[in-house]
Design an enzyme around this catalytic site. Sequence first.
Site, mmCIF file in Angstrom:
data_model
loop_
_atom_site.group_PDB
_atom_site.id
_atom_site.type_symbol
_atom_site.label_atom_id
_atom_site.label_comp_id
_atom_site.label_asym_id
_atom_site.label_seq_id
_atom_site.Cartn_x
_atom_site.Cartn_y
_atom_site.Cartn_z
ATOM 1 N N ASP A 133 -2.278 45.516 78.333
ATOM 2 C CA ASP A 133 -3.674 45.547 78.391
ATOM 3 C C ASP A 133 -3.667 45.095 79.980
ATOM 4 O O ASP A 133 -2.857 44.365 80.266
ATOM 5 C CB ASP A 133 -4.324 45.108 77.686
ATOM 6 C CG ASP A 133 -6.124 45.353 78.328
ATOM 7 O OD1 ASP A 133 -6.500 46.058 78.496
ATOM 8 O OD2 ASP A 133 -6.635 44.474 78.362
ATOM 9 N N ASP A 169 -6.975 44.674 82.302
ATOM 10 C CA ASP A 169 -8.038 43.753 82.822
ATOM 11 C C ASP A 169 -8.209 42.646 81.979
ATOM 12 O O ASP A 169 -8.609 42.472 80.567
ATOM 13 C CB ASP A 169 -9.955 44.630 82.942
ATOM 14 C CG ASP A 169 -9.139 45.309 84.237
ATOM 15 O OD1 ASP A 169 -8.813 45.507 84.958
ATOM 16 O OD2 ASP A 169 -9.442 47.040 83.852
#
Length: 177
Positions: free
Chosen positions: A11, A13
């Site tokens: 991922d 952020d």
Amino acid sequence: MGNIIDAVFIDRDGTIGGNCSVTYPGEFKLFPFSEEAIQLLKNSNIKIFAFTNQPGISRGESTASQFEAELLGFGFDKAYICPHRSKQKCSCRKPSPELLIRASNEYYVNLSKCVVIGDRWSDMLAGDSAGAKTILVKTGAGMDSLGKDRDKWSNMEPNYIAEDILDAVLWLLVPNK
């Protein structure tokens, strides 16, 4: 971990940099240890895919190509991005495993030999639904995922809870860490 890893899905952020909110390309800063983590995976000849929900794309706040260029510049082999807002009810937004399945079909990786690293409950559910191993990092929204958001994914446990992305990668690569 003892077995061969086909690919690692990471991922953006809160996992490799930034914080709990979206920071757009050009302003996004990696955590100091993220470059080392990515390089360790690359040195181990493991495919590295970004997978991220970026609803700002559908709002015209950025473009998929800007996110892709940034992520490739960080060393990812490919970026899988959901550009939709949650109310658009698409099939690719995490916690759906669709982005993982797309990568599996495109790169012929066995998802049961893949690992998902992320800071949110939706990352953990996407990985679990796809049959991948899961690692939750405590950076970004990780502590919220373990606390106030735990009820959203209480039916599964991550394979490992890491302090950060480097801890996660070292757990994968260093036997008996």
